[in-house]
Design a protein around this motif. Structure first.
Motif, PDB file in Angstrom:
ATOM      1  N   SER A  54       0.835  -1.205   0.000  1.00  0.00           N
ATOM      2  CA  SER A  54       0.000   0.000   0.000  1.00  0.00           C
ATOM      3  C   SER A  54       0.870   1.256   0.000  1.00  0.00           C
ATOM      4  O   SER A  54       0.553   2.253  -0.669  1.00  0.00           O
ATOM      5  CB  SER A  54      -0.952  -0.001   1.201  1.00  0.00           C
ATOM      6  OG  SER A  54      -0.268  -0.232   2.402  1.00  0.00           O
ATOM      7  N   TYR A  55       1.972   1.229   0.738  1.00  0.00           N
ATOM      8  CA  TYR A  55       2.908   2.362   0.730  1.00  0.00           C
ATOM      9  C   TYR A  55       3.505   2.539  -0.668  1.00  0.00           C
ATOM     10  O   TYR A  55       3.576   3.661  -1.200  1.00  0.00           O
ATOM     11  CB  TYR A  55       4.011   2.135   1.764  1.00  0.00           C
ATOM     12  CG  TYR A  55       5.071   3.214   1.754  1.00  0.00           C
ATOM     13  CD1 TYR A  55       4.843   4.443   2.367  1.00  0.00           C
ATOM     14  CD2 TYR A  55       6.295   3.007   1.112  1.00  0.00           C
ATOM     15  CE1 TYR A  55       5.810   5.447   2.345  1.00  0.00           C
ATOM     16  CE2 TYR A  55       7.262   3.999   1.087  1.00  0.00           C
ATOM     17  CZ  TYR A  55       7.017   5.216   1.713  1.00  0.00           C
ATOM     18  OH  TYR A  55       7.970   6.203   1.677  1.00  0.00           O
ATOM     19  N   ASN A  56       3.935   1.451  -1.276  1.00  0.00           N
ATOM     20  CA  ASN A  56       4.509   1.530  -2.620  1.00  0.00           C
ATOM     21  C   ASN A  56       3.486   2.070  -3.623  1.00  0.00           C
ATOM     22  O   ASN A  56       3.831   2.865  -4.505  1.00  0.00           O
ATOM     23  CB  ASN A  56       4.992   0.149  -3.070  1.00  0.00           C
ATOM     24  CG  ASN A  56       6.131  -0.371  -2.212  1.00  0.00           C
ATOM     25  OD1 ASN A  56       6.854   0.389  -1.596  1.00  0.00           O
ATOM     26  ND2 ASN A  56       6.267  -1.690  -2.161  1.00  0.00           N
ATOM     27  N   PHE A  57       2.236   1.633  -3.491  1.00  0.00           N
ATOM     28  CA  PHE A  57       1.178   2.084  -4.399  1.00  0.00           C
ATOM     29  C   PHE A  57       0.990   3.595  -4.279  1.00  0.00           C
ATOM     30  O   PHE A  57       0.852   4.296  -5.291  1.00  0.00           O
ATOM     31  CB  PHE A  57      -0.134   1.361  -4.080  1.00  0.00           C
ATOM     32  CG  PHE A  57      -1.263   1.694  -5.013  1.00  0.00           C
ATOM     33  CD1 PHE A  57      -1.446   0.980  -6.187  1.00  0.00           C
ATOM     34  CD2 PHE A  57      -2.155   2.719  -4.719  1.00  0.00           C
ATOM     35  CE1 PHE A  57      -2.491   1.281  -7.052  1.00  0.00           C
ATOM     36  CE2 PHE A  57      -3.195   3.030  -5.571  1.00  0.00           C
ATOM     37  CZ  PHE A  57      -3.374   2.308  -6.745  1.00  0.00           C
ATOM     38  N   LEU A  58       0.966   4.112  -3.056  1.00  0.00           N
ATOM     39  CA  LEU A  58       0.798   5.551  -2.849  1.00  0.00           C
ATOM     40  C   LEU A  58       1.962   6.330  -3.453  1.00  0.00           C
ATOM     41  O   LEU A  58       1.771   7.373  -4.085  1.00  0.00           O
ATOM     42  CB  LEU A  58       0.681   5.859  -1.359  1.00  0.00           C
ATOM     43  CG  LEU A  58      -0.600   5.394  -0.669  1.00  0.00           C
ATOM     44  CD1 LEU A  58      -0.489   5.578   0.842  1.00  0.00           C
ATOM     45  CD2 LEU A  58      -1.816   6.157  -1.202  1.00  0.00           C
ATOM     46  N   MET A  59       3.167   5.826  -3.259  1.00  0.00           N
ATOM     47  CA  MET A  59       4.349   6.503  -3.803  1.00  0.00           C
ATOM     48  C   MET A  59       4.307   6.552  -5.331  1.00  0.00           C
ATOM     49  O   MET A  59       4.744   7.522  -5.950  1.00  0.00           O
ATOM     50  CB  MET A  59       5.630   5.787  -3.351  1.00  0.00           C
ATOM     51  CG  MET A  59       5.920   5.867  -1.857  1.00  0.00           C
ATOM     52  SD  MET A  59       6.214   7.554  -1.244  1.00  0.00           S
ATOM     53  CE  MET A  59       4.602   7.927  -0.530  1.00  0.00           C
ATOM     54  N   ASP A  60       3.770   5.499  -5.938  1.00  0.00           N
ATOM     55  CA  ASP A  60       3.717   5.420  -7.403  1.00  0.00           C
ATOM     56  C   ASP A  60       2.532   6.173  -7.996  1.00  0.00           C
ATOM     57  O   ASP A  60       2.566   6.560  -9.168  1.00  0.00           O
ATOM     58  CB  ASP A  60       3.636   3.955  -7.847  1.00  0.00           C
ATOM     59  CG  ASP A  60       4.907   3.178  -7.544  1.00  0.00           C
ATOM     60  OD1 ASP A  60       5.955   3.819  -7.353  1.00  0.00           O
ATOM     61  OD2 ASP A  60       4.827   1.939  -7.479  1.00  0.00           O
TER      62      ASP A  60
END
Length: 252
Positions: A144-150
């Motif tokens: 979820s963190y990676n998704f937000l960053m992307d």
């Protein structure tokens, strides 16, 4: 004398091999203690309970291994497997190409995704684009963190927390405007501790599948997969699923 010595040596090697085999069958397993209802501490008994814990118990029995269970923060699990400090992990771990390069995964055992959680009085958020510029809580090391960053152009207000309870507390206190995390976890929180004070909004993002993670080169992958297939076939998986999540999608 020499024959007796060789015989003694042979017996010693056999016993050593047997001891090594027995030791190999007692796996070091870790989980994250804060990913409800997949894994959480039962305050009455001090033992870990949850969907993943029931799956682990069934898989170990059918695959033929015993295990010592310990807990750690989620962001430490993959590195612990990578270094060989642990043998196996269940913690709602999403199967990703990046993770598959450094650990082995079982076949998927749970279909999931990501979802937005806001306070009950928030009518301004309907989808991920509405979170631009908002203060968002998520979990360290999570997809979820990676998704937000992307996805977000303004990602400076994203705060990764070590445990899910921390980010939910931040939402309830007003420290963040929304939480973005695994759908079953935010849904469970919203229907229990956050009932009446929070709500899930928007669609399910980035369909995901959870797998049992094992250290790379583990000899247990095939046995674990066979055990997972067996519990799905004989109805055990359905019973465990409905114990923690209610009616299983697609079931009669």
């Amino acid at each position: 004398m020499k024959t007796k010595w060789l015989k003694t040596l042979g017996m010693g090697l056999a016993l050593s091999a047997a001891a090594g085999a027995a030791q190999a069958e007692n796996l070091r397993v870790v989980t994250d203690p804060s990913f409800v209802p997949f894994e959480m501490m039962d305050q009455a008994t001090g033992k870990m309970i949850g969907f993943d814990m029931d799956i682990l118990a069934e898989v170990s029995k059918r695959a033929g291994f015993e295990y010592d269970l310990n807990t750690m923060d989620f962001n430490g699990i993959i590195p612990a497997l990578q270094t060989g400090n642990v043998d196996m992990a269940l913690a709602g771990i999403t199967i990703t190409e990046e993770r598959e390069k450094i650990v082995d995964f079982s076949d998927p055992y749970y279909d999931s995704g990501l979802r937005i959680l806001v306070r009950a009085d928030n009518d301004q958020v309907d989808e991920i684009s509405d979170l631009e510029g908002a203060k968002i809580g998520t979990k360290i090391g999570s997809t979820s963190y990676n998704f937000l960053m992307d996805t977000l152009e303004q990602d400076g207000n994203v705060t990764p927390y070590p445990g899910s309870s921390d980010m939910y507390m931040a939402l309830m206190s007003g420290a963040v405007d929304a939480v973005f995390y695994d759908a079953p976890n935010v849904g469970y929180f919203s229907s229990t501790r956050g009932q009446g004070r929070t709500k899930t909004v928007g669609p399910l993002y980035e369909g995901q599948q959870y797998g049992i993670a094992l250290k790379q080169g583990s000899p247990w992958v095939d046995e674990v997969n066979a055990a997972l297939a067996e519990i799905k076939e004989d109805g055990t998986y359905k019973a465990i699923y409905e114990k923690w999540f209610g009616k299983m999608p697609g079931s009669e």
